[in-house]
Design a protein around this motif. Structure first.
Motif, short mmCIF file in Angstrom:
data_model
loop_
_atom_site.label_atom_id
_atom_site.label_comp_id
_atom_site.label_asym_id
_atom_site.label_seq_id
_atom_site.Cartn_x
_atom_site.Cartn_y
_atom_site.Cartn_z
N ILE A 1 0.82 -1.22 0.00
CA ILE A 1 0.00 0.00 0.00
C ILE A 1 0.85 1.27 0.00
O ILE A 1 0.33 2.37 -0.17
N LEU A 2 2.15 1.13 0.20
CA LEU A 2 3.02 2.30 0.22
C LEU A 2 3.39 2.73 -1.20
O LEU A 2 3.87 1.91 -1.99
N VAL A 3 3.16 3.99 -1.50
CA VAL A 3 3.57 4.50 -2.81
C VAL A 3 5.09 4.48 -2.92
O VAL A 3 5.65 4.14 -3.95
N SER A 4 5.77 4.86 -1.84
CA SER A 4 7.25 4.85 -1.79
C SER A 4 7.69 3.96 -0.64
O SER A 4 7.83 4.42 0.50
N PRO A 5 7.89 2.66 -0.89
CA PRO A 5 8.24 1.73 0.20
C PRO A 5 9.46 2.16 1.01
O PRO A 5 9.57 1.86 2.20
N GLU A 6 10.41 2.87 0.33
CA GLU A 6 11.61 3.28 1.06
C GLU A 6 11.31 4.30 2.16
O GLU A 6 12.12 4.53 3.05
N ASP A 7 10.12 4.94 2.10
CA ASP A 7 9.73 5.92 3.11
C ASP A 7 8.85 5.32 4.19
O ASP A 7 8.19 6.05 4.95
N ALA A 8 8.81 3.99 4.29
CA ALA A 8 7.88 3.33 5.20
C ALA A 8 8.02 3.81 6.64
O ALA A 8 7.04 4.17 7.30
N THR A 9 9.26 3.84 7.14
CA THR A 9 9.48 4.23 8.54
C THR A 9 8.99 5.64 8.80
O THR A 9 8.31 5.91 9.80
N GLU A 10 9.31 6.55 7.89
CA GLU A 10 8.89 7.94 8.08
C GLU A 10 7.38 8.08 7.97
O GLU A 10 6.74 8.75 8.78
N THR A 11 6.79 7.42 6.95
CA THR A 11 5.34 7.54 6.73
C THR A 11 4.56 6.99 7.92
O THR A 11 3.67 7.66 8.46
N TYR A 12 4.89 5.78 8.34
CA TYR A 12 4.16 5.18 9.46
C TYR A 12 4.50 5.86 10.78
O TYR A 12 3.65 5.94 11.68
N GLY A 13 5.73 6.33 10.91
CA GLY A 13 6.10 7.04 12.14
C GLY A 13 5.27 8.29 12.33
O GLY A 13 4.77 8.58 13.41
N ARG A 14 5.14 9.06 11.23
CA ARG A 14 4.32 10.27 11.29
C ARG A 14 2.85 9.91 11.59
O ARG A 14 2.17 10.57 12.36
N MET A 15 2.38 8.82 11.00
CA MET A 15 1.01 8.37 11.22
C MET A 15 0.78 8.02 12.70
O MET A 15 -0.25 8.37 13.29
N MET A 16 1.75 7.35 13.31
CA MET A 16 1.58 6.95 14.71
C MET A 16 1.64 8.16 15.65
O MET A 16 0.97 8.18 16.69
N ARG A 17 2.45 9.15 15.32
CA ARG A 17 2.46 10.36 16.14
C ARG A 17 1.09 11.05 16.08
O ARG A 17 0.60 11.57 17.08
N ARG A 18 0.48 11.02 14.90
CA ARG A 18 -0.87 11.58 14.77
C ARG A 18 -1.88 10.73 15.53
O ARG A 18 -2.82 11.27 16.13
N LEU A 19 -1.69 9.42 15.54
CA LEU A 19 -2.58 8.54 16.29
C LEU A 19 -2.58 8.90 17.77
O LEU A 19 -3.63 9.02 18.41
N VAL A 20 -1.38 9.08 18.31
CA VAL A 20 -1.27 9.44 19.73
C VAL A 20 -1.94 10.79 19.98
O VAL A 20 -2.66 10.97 20.98
N ARG A 21 -1.72 11.72 19.07
CA ARG A 21 -2.34 13.04 19.25
C ARG A 21 -3.87 12.94 19.21
O ARG A 21 -4.57 13.54 20.03
N ILE A 22 -4.40 12.17 18.27
CA ILE A 22 -5.86 12.01 18.16
C ILE A 22 -6.44 11.44 19.44
O ILE A 22 -7.49 11.87 19.92
N LEU A 23 -5.75 10.47 20.03
CA LEU A 23 -6.30 9.76 21.17
C LEU A 23 -6.05 10.45 22.51
O LEU A 23 -6.90 10.41 23.40
N GLN A 24 -4.90 11.10 22.68
CA GLN A 24 -4.59 11.54 24.04
C GLN A 24 -4.44 13.05 24.23
O GLN A 24 -4.41 13.51 25.38
N ASP A 25 -4.37 13.84 23.18
CA ASP A 25 -4.28 15.28 23.39
C ASP A 25 -5.54 15.78 24.09
O ASP A 25 -6.66 15.40 23.73
N ARG A 26 -5.36 16.63 25.08
CA ARG A 26 -6.51 17.21 25.78
C ARG A 26 -7.01 18.43 25.01
O ARG A 26 -6.24 19.35 24.74
N THR A 27 -8.28 18.41 24.68
CA THR A 27 -8.90 19.55 24.00
C THR A 27 -10.06 20.02 24.89
O THR A 27 -10.23 19.54 26.02
N GLY A 28 -10.88 20.93 24.34
CA GLY A 28 -12.05 21.37 25.10
C GLY A 28 -13.02 20.24 25.37
O GLY A 28 -13.85 20.32 26.29
N ASP A 29 -12.92 19.15 24.61
CA ASP A 29 -13.79 17.98 24.80
C ASP A 29 -13.14 16.91 25.67
O ASP A 29 -13.68 15.81 25.81
N GLY A 30 -11.96 17.19 26.22
CA GLY A 30 -11.27 16.21 27.05
C GLY A 30 -10.26 15.41 26.23
O GLY A 30 -9.64 15.92 25.30
#
Length: 985
Positions: A217-246
């Motif tokens: 599914i990767l357009v550029s397989p050589e960028d796998a670590t960077e692509t998925y790494g960035r995705m996981m940082r966003r995952l953590v932000r989506i789940l645990q960042d405190r906003t006005g909704d908690g």
């Protein structure tokens, strides 16, 4: 509709909980009246007296978190009052799972929309579940199941959103936008309680993320670590960042392989290699509960199937079982012998707590699961049932532990419901403990405490029957958990209590060991031994002064070891050796640095005879001959000399450090070692010269050791003072080799090669720094001197200070006849008549000049202080120069300063003055040897390790530093007076 799904909050029993107090309850009623204006269901609740109103007002009085949620979102409270609970929760989980979808089938939801939706439904589910739990409509099984279902839905929705966002950004190519995770090869595993569907009320969620590179599914397989790494940082932000909704869930990705050095998403192939080669037993235990919760669920199941041989071994060796036991040793909490404290007790990690029940099951699953697949179950209760069916435990044990497990989980949930905090500690105060007791349905803290203590003791008793070493474990001083990457708060407290000032740093260091990042900890066996050793290691280091610095030096030592299993096994079975290592790390930075830089020097400590055999010249000579055996090439000989010298200097130092030998013995041993090494180096240099340049007719050389090398007083850090003398036939011309040299150039070159052989740095370090300034004419003269020139210079040109230096000259290597001839010359020079007053004036002038040009740095500069070592040495040298004039035999060749003083002073000094000088010299020697062994540079009590201060006091036979400093001042002042009396110049 079945009975379960029709359950409503209105079915709450009368008096299931009581309010914290009437004031709090009235405050809650007042707040609810405001909410009732918008919500008829709440107005109806308040209008009728009954169990439901009493329950809701009690619950909100007991939990500030639930009260705040009710005021923030009264509509959810109204829903909980009106709707059947389980259908309501099912709809919330479904809303979470679909949070990534656009509204009405439209465009994909934005990240902000996803975050808001997940926070809203999670908050609602947490609130409703808590009320159902407190009302006893749900039990802990229901609560953990619903919380886990919500976590699954939130993680899966967030992953689907991120995969779609990746395709929209041109990074990915998905097979189906309506099912983004399908065949994506992105594996998200829920670990721990999430994996077992046993999530705490305010739990973090532990996730491990892998990806299959060949999923395509990767357009550029050589960028796998960077692509998925960035995705996981966003995952953590989506789940645990405190906003006005908690927030949704605090999210931890640090259970992945070696998290300190791997990306947030790890390739499947790399992960399998890691677990096969470096996986740890605690990771095996963690994977019992691992479950795919998001991403490509089919790929996740396949990955876990491949891990089965790692998690459940067919054969489990004894060392691995011991390591599994030691995991419990790391997490054990001790609060008194036989009594379990309720206030402040950790219901998860404390004695008799949840972790002991989990560990009871997991350990036996690990041991037997390889042969019995029926034991490979995630939930704790299911595992206990399976162990009973397999006849590993009896039904009574199972029933007691299951009952205890869910009771403790209930208490854990109530602790966390108070403020939505991830904590497992019962309150320390009576008032706050009462809050927990009421939430658990008890009428007072006394009955609650009695029940809790009974449960904890039951668990502890059952656990003790499983592990024979429980008595040993109960002597531990607290929590010691180093699994994962997250600091355990109780472990940090334990480390603090053990004596460490920077517990976070120490925790990080120990996790580094467990992850096998050093060569010494890469093997499973080495890590098992080290895990077993860790509690005792920390206890012993913690008892040392400045424990943090000492342990960090030990870490530096481990990082350089080529292998660790032998050392760790030895330390486990040999507490004395562990004490010795701690002694080095806490008091002797110089030795610690040596073993960190050159770990092979430590090998000698493994010799059981180390502290029994004294390092005499014969002992060292035999060892050296054996070590050099078979060495033929010049470079090989020099390297072996370096290795041997480093090891033996270190071992002499160890004997000094432990008090096996004293300062004078150490000086003699360091000097014998240097003499043997220099003699071998000279032989190698001579052979090399002869191989290249041939021989000079009648040529021969001799080496004179000067200064401390001559008087057997070298320290661990001393350089060596040398004079090289040579002789040859008068008619000798050039050497007879392939590259002939005249005699002067020949012996100059030979001396230069000797200096390089001793002092040039190689991969094995430096042997000795060489000083040749005591040769005739000093630095201005040739580096090699013909004996007749040396004799002429000493009789006709040398200054008094040069004759003083000759009193400590000792021939240490070379041609025997030339050494004898040189001794005769030196003896004749020292025996020549002298004008005593002139000699005294010269000695006094020399001492005054040193006072002016090299003043002491401080009172610990024992060599240079007035009345210090130089004064005593000058007294002995002065007496050696004037002795023959007074009819006293002055042969001091090969004597130490103390021995020379005794021989000469008996006739030439006042007995009291002689005794004073010998006492001072002994003290200075003991202190100097220890200080030079332990630190480079001077001794500054304010900056040296505290352990060294203790050593120095021991060497000085003083109770404390203040007393020792006073004694040094007293003796130095007295020695200066003796010097002025003896050297009347």
């Amino acid at each position: 509709m079945n009975e379960t799904t029709t359950k409503r909050l209105a079915e709450v029993a009368d008096g299931v909980i009581r309010p914290l107090n009437q004031t709090e309850q009235k405050s809650v009623v007042s707040l609810l009246k405001d909410a009732a204006k918008q919500q008829p269901a709440i107005a109806e609740l308040l209008a009728q007296e009954g169990p439901l109103k009493a329950f809701v007002t009690s619950a909100l009085s007991l939990s500030p978190y639930l009260r705040d949620m009710a005021m923030l979102d009264p509509a959810t409270l109204a829903l909980a009052l009106e709707e059947p609970l389980e259908p309501l929760l099912e709809s919330l989980v479904a809303d979470a799972r679909n949070a990534w979808r656009g509204e009405d089938g439209g465009a994909v939801a934005t990240e902000a929309q996803v975050m808001t939706r997940l926070r809203t439904v999670k908050r609602k589910l947490s609130f409703i579940t808590a009320l159902a739990d407190l009302a006893r409509i749900f039990d802990a099984r229901d609560t953990t199941r619903w919380l886990s279902s919500m976590a699954d839905a939130c993680v899966a929705a967030a992953i689907d959103h991120l995969l779609l966002a990746g395709e929209d950004a041109g990074k990915l190519r998905l097979s189906d936008r309506q099912a983004p995770s399908l065949d994506s090869g992105l594996i998200v595993l829920g670990m721990g309680k999430l994996g077992a569907c046993e999530l705490n009320y305010s739990s973090d969620i532990d996730l491990v993320v892998f990806f299959e590179a060949e999923a395509g599914i990767l357009v550029s397989p050589e960028d796998a670590t960077e692509t998925y790494g960035r995705m996981m940082r966003r995952l953590v932000r989506i789940l645990q960042d405190r906003t006005g909704d908690g927030y949704v869930f605090r999210t931890d990705l640090r259970l992945r392989p070696d998290p300190g050095s791997t990306p947030l998403a790890v390739p499947v192939e790399a992960a399998l290699l890691y677990y096969e080669g470096r996986g740890q037993n605690w990771e095996r235990a963690a994977y019992i509960k691992a479950r795919p919760v998001g991403g490509d669920l089919r790929a996740g199941q396949n990955f876990l199937r491949e891990l089965v041989p790692f998690v459940f071994r067919k054969y489990l060796d004894y060392a691995a079982i011991a390591d599994i036991h030691s995991i419990k040793r790391q997490i054990h909490v001790h609060k008194g012998h036989g009594a379990i404290a309720v206030k402040g007790h950790n219901v998860k990690l404390g004695r008799g707590g949840i972790r002991e029940i989990e560990f009871f099951a997991q350990t036996q699953q690990l041991i037997a699961g390889g042969r019995m697949p029926d034991l490979r179950l995630r939930p704790t209760e299911a595992a206990l049932h399976a162990l009973t069916a397999a006849r590993w435990i009896d039904a009574a044990t199972r029933d007691e532990l299951i009952e205890a497990y869910w009771f403790l989980r209930d208490i854990e949930h109530r602790i966390q419901m108070v403020h939505d905090e991830q904590t497992h500690l019962l309150p320390e105060t009576e008032t706050e403990l009462r809050r927990i007791a009421y939430m658990a349905g008890f009428g007072d803290t006394t009955s609650f405490s009695a029940r809790l203590e009974s449960v904890l003791k039951t668990v502890e008793r059952r656990y003790a029957r499983l592990f024979e070493q429980e008595e040993v474990l109960s002597s531990a001083s607290g929590n010691l958990v180093f699994t994962g990457q997250k600091d355990d708060p109780d472990t940090l407290k334990t480390l603090k209590g053990l004596g460490f000032e920077r517990p976070e740093d120490i925790s990080r260091v120990i996790r580094t060991w467990h992850y096998g990042r050093y060569r010494a900890t890469q093997s499973v066996e080495a890590r098992e031994r080290l895990t077993e050793l860790t509690p005792q290691l920390l206890k012993t280091f913690g008892e040392s002064r400045r424990a943090d610095e000492a342990l960090l030096r030990f870490d530096s030592f481990i990082s350089g070891l080529p292998a660790g299993i032998q050392l760790f096994s030895l330390l486990t079975s040999n507490p004395a050796l562990l004490d010795l290592i701690v002694n080095i790390m806490s008091s002797a930075p110089r030795l610690a640095e040596i073993i960190a830089r050159r770990p092979h020097v430590f090998d000698g400590m493994l010799d059981p005879g180390l502290m029994v055999e004294l390092p005499t010249r014969d002992y060292l000579a035999k060892r050296l001959a054996s070590f050099l055996q078979g060495s033929r090439h010049y470079e090989e000989i020099l390297d072996r000399l370096r290795i041997f010298a480093a090891e033996q200097r270190f071992l002499i130092g160890i004997r000094l450090l432990t008090g096996t030998i004293g300062g004078a013995q150490a000086g003699h041993a360091f000097t014998d070692l240097a003499g043997l090494i220099i003699a071998e180096a000279l032989k190698a240099v001579v052979a090399e010269m002869e191989a290249v340049h041939g021989r000079i007719a009648g040529g021969k050389v001799a080496l004179a050791g000067m200064g401390k090398l001559g008087s057997f007083e070298l320290t661990a850090g001393s350089d060596v003072d040398l004079i090289l003398l040579y002789e040859h036939d008068d008619e000798a011309g050039e050497s007879d080799g392939a590259k002939p040299l005249d005699p002067v150039r020949y012996y100059t070159r030979l001396t230069q090669r000797l200096i390089a052989a001793l002092s040039a740095p190689t991969a094995e370090g430096v042997l000795y720094e060489v000083d040749m300034r005591l040769r005739p004419s000093g630095n201005k003269g040739p580096v090699a001197t013909r004996l007749r020139a040396f004799e002429k210079y000493q009789f006709e040109e040398a200054w008094t200070w040069e004759h003083m230096a000759l009193t400590r000259a000792r021939l240490i290597a070379g041609d025997g006849a030339l050494m004898d001839a040189t001794r005769a010359v030196i003896s004749a020079v020292l025996a020549k008549p002298r004008e005593e007053a002139r000699t005294a004036a010269d000695v006094a002038e020399m001492r005054t000049m040193i006072d002016k040009e090299k003043p002491p740095k401080d009172n610990w500069d024992l060599k240079l202080i007035p009345g210090g070592l130089i004064d005593i040495e000058f007294i002995a040298q002065h007496l050696a120069l004037i002795a023959r004039g007074r009819g006293v035999a002055a042969e001091v060749d090969g004597l130490s300063t103390a021995e020379a003083l005794k021989r000469l002073g008996a006739s030439l000094m006042d007995p009291n003055d002689l005794e004073l000088c010998l006492v001072a010299l002994k003290l200075y020697t003991e202190l100097s040897q220890v200080i030079r062994l332990c630190v480079d540079g001077g001794f500054d009590p304010a900056t040296v390790p505290a352990g060294l201060v203790d050593l120095v006091c021991r060497a000085g036979d003083s109770p404390d530093l203040k007393t020792l400093e006073a004694e040094i001042k007293r003796l130095s002042k007295a020695v200066r007076k003796v010097f002025q009396g003896v050297v009347k110049g």
